[in-house]
Design a protein around this motif. Sequence first.
Motif, PDB file in Angstrom:
ATOM      1  N   GLU A 111       7.016  65.814  70.294  1.00 25.67           N
ATOM      2  CA  GLU A 111       5.713  66.419  70.056  1.00 25.67           C
ATOM      3  C   GLU A 111       4.615  65.446  70.450  1.00 25.67           C
ATOM      4  N   ALA A 112       3.421  65.977  70.653  1.00 28.62           N
ATOM      5  CA  ALA A 112       2.297  65.160  71.106  1.00 28.62           C
ATOM      6  C   ALA A 112       1.924  64.128  70.046  1.00 28.62           C
ATOM      7  N   PRO A 113       1.670  62.881  70.456  1.00 30.57           N
ATOM      8  CA  PRO A 113       1.202  61.883  69.497  1.00 30.57           C
ATOM      9  C   PRO A 113      -0.208  62.204  69.021  1.00 30.57           C
ATOM     10  N   LYS A 114      -0.620  61.535  67.956  1.00 35.19           N
ATOM     11  CA  LYS A 114      -1.900  61.866  67.331  1.00 35.19           C
ATOM     12  C   LYS A 114      -3.079  61.674  68.271  1.00 35.19           C
ATOM     13  N   GLU A 115      -3.004  60.694  69.176  1.00 37.49           N
ATOM     14  CA  GLU A 115      -4.111  60.478  70.113  1.00 37.49           C
ATOM     15  C   GLU A 115      -4.290  61.670  71.047  1.00 37.49           C
ATOM     16  N   ILE A 116      -3.187  62.265  71.456  1.00 31.69           N
ATOM     17  CA  ILE A 116      -3.249  63.434  72.336  1.00 31.69           C
ATOM     18  C   ILE A 116      -3.764  64.643  71.559  1.00 31.69           C
ATOM     19  N   LYS A 117      -3.351  64.769  70.324  1.00 32.36           N
ATOM     20  CA  LYS A 117      -3.861  65.865  69.498  1.00 32.36           C
ATOM     21  C   LYS A 117      -5.369  65.752  69.308  1.00 32.36           C
ATOM     22  N   ALA A 118      -5.840  64.513  69.112  1.00 32.83           N
ATOM     23  CA  ALA A 118      -7.282  64.313  68.939  1.00 32.83           C
ATOM     24  C   ALA A 118      -8.048  64.673  70.202  1.00 32.83           C
ATOM     25  N   LEU A 119      -7.519  64.314  71.350  1.00 36.11           N
ATOM     26  CA  LEU A 119      -8.159  64.677  72.614  1.00 36.11           C
ATOM     27  C   LEU A 119      -8.207  66.183  72.794  1.00 36.11           C
ATOM     28  N   PHE A 120      -7.116  66.833  72.440  1.00 37.89           N
ATOM     29  CA  PHE A 120      -7.090  68.294  72.566  1.00 37.89           C
ATOM     30  C   PHE A 120      -8.160  68.934  71.687  1.00 37.89           C
ATOM     31  N   GLU A 121      -8.323  68.398  70.498  1.00 38.30           N
ATOM     32  CA  GLU A 121      -9.342  68.929  69.602  1.00 38.30           C
ATOM     33  C   GLU A 121     -10.735  68.770  70.209  1.00 38.30           C
ATOM     34  N   ASN A 122     -10.961  67.642  70.875  1.00 42.14           N
ATOM     35  CA  ASN A 122     -12.287  67.385  71.459  1.00 42.14           C
ATOM     36  C   ASN A 122     -12.585  68.281  72.657  1.00 42.14           C
ATOM     37  N   TYR A 123     -11.546  68.745  73.330  1.00 36.81           N
ATOM     38  CA  TYR A 123     -11.754  69.510  74.566  1.00 36.81           C
ATOM     39  C   TYR A 123     -11.182  70.921  74.466  1.00 36.81           C
ATOM     40  N   SER A 124     -11.179  71.471  73.269  1.00 31.94           N
ATOM     41  CA  SER A 124     -10.700  72.839  73.098  1.00 31.94           C
ATOM     42  C   SER A 124     -11.584  73.567  72.087  1.00 31.94           C
ATOM     43  N   GLU A 125     -11.509  74.879  72.098  1.00 31.35           N
ATOM     44  CA  GLU A 125     -12.220  75.726  71.143  1.00 31.35           C
ATOM     45  C   GLU A 125     -11.250  76.742  70.583  1.00 31.35           C
TER      46      GLU A 125
END
Length: 566
Positions: free
Chosen positions: A22-36
């Motif tokens: 699964e995606a590490p937390k840093e990738i999850k945070a990036l997704f949150e910043n660039y998704s709606e």
Amino acid sequence: MSNQTYKVCFCCRRRFKLTASEAPKEIKALFENYSENGVMTPTLLHRFLVEEQKEEKATIENAQALIDSVRSVVVFHKHGLNLEGFFKYLFGDLNPPLSPELGVHQDMTAPLSHYFIYTGHNSYLTGNQLTSDCSDVPIIHALEKAVRVIELDIWPNSSKDNVDVLHGGTMTSPVELIRCLRSIKEHAFSTSDYPVVITLEDHLTTDLQAKTAEMITQTFGNALFSPEQDSECFKKLPSPASLKKRFLISTKPPIVYHEDKDAKEDSQRGNNSGDEEAWGKEVPSLKSHSQKSKKFEAPEYTRLIAIHAGKPKGGLSEALKVDPNKVRRLSLSEQQLEKAASRYGKEIVRFTQNNMLRIYPKGTRITSSNYNPLIGWMHGAQMVAFNMQGYGRSLWLMQGMFRANGGCGYVKKPDFLLNGGPNGEVFDPKAKLEVKKTLKVTVFMGEGWYYDFKHTHFDQFSPPDFYVRVGIAGVAADTVMKKTKTLEDNWIPAWNEEFVFPLTVPELALLRIEVHEYDMSEKDDFGGQTCLPVWEIREGIRSVPLCSREGIKYSSVKLLMRFQFI
């Protein structure tokens, strides 16, 4: 342990692997910043590509194409990427550390002397330097990897009526020269269209030189570049672009061979100067004084030589003198280069601005090992000749260098090795320089070993304990290796560690990456490697495929990493 117990452990290992991917937390945070609302639309993905991946030329159409590609392999939202899709894109084949779209992107119209050239040593040997067979097979393999300089040692065959290729003074078995020439012609441009240089170490009599000239001419025909086609070739070498799908011969003209032999016998009869290796000598052992009067025979052989090799009489300072009216090739062993570099570093760089310098392994490398190629490259040597038969860290560096420029076998030398500084000064490889650029590397995680390594040497009863070694190979001030922590019992380790590398000469820096599995009782097991030219690394979060010891890319093993230049 019983078979039943082993199967239970094996199944548990597989179940562990699947749940841990699964995606590490840093990738999850990036997704949150660039998704709606949990979706990354083409517009938001485009913004991510520009801001985080530094792909300034990316368009919304590019973003849409990425989304469409990911849709075929994962569950997706109809308006864009969900977290799983975003993670698959980052960790997938569409996101490599070097841009595949670039292809051959450097200026290929400069003289050959302005390029590092992928160069083989004793290209015909199948294994060690003493007893292995000689064959055209390793030549074919080298050409398929875009090696552009093939070395052939040519000798009279046992009946003295034809020409063989073999390693003289050893127990290597011969292969016919004509077979090697035909294989070179057939496979030369299977990977790269740029010219192939054939360096001949000639131990032939005059009549066999004439026969060799006939074989070369008939084999390569109009694809052979010879001086008579271009009267300026000895003043300024032609460019790779002008020589596409052409062959060049480089060796000492017969007159140079005879003069070298005569001078050596006259001044050093019975002595070893220490300037030659145990084998690989470029002065033939079959020439005699009686041939001195015949040195102008076989003119057809001399006419074939596009790049003249030879070492002028006198010491190294004489050999490094630049003749503005004549381009030539000088060969030095790795030991000779090291000695010369301590005293004549700037002179070597000046020589290589227009002339060719070939470096070859010392004769004691019986197992076909190699040396540090950076010593040659930082002095401008175009032909850093390597044994391609095996593997090892030195060969990984060579493979890393020639991943640059689309993998065509030619890499343009940095400007400071060609033109000097703003005041015309020549680059000094020993000078202490200021940091020009800093590379920040983050190692997030890795995966794929379960599929590529499950039947290998790793512990079959528990997941492996991986760590990563990451560092720089370059000039002395930049060279360093660092290491992540070891993560126990994990097929998909997530290190999430950051490393910073200040670079004084980033134009010659190679990023080394190795993965190993910690073994308490024995030598740590190998888990993959790669080497990347720093000047071509794409910033951002990238999927880095790893290779075997031999440099062959694994089908699944890769690391997720971030590269930043600051």
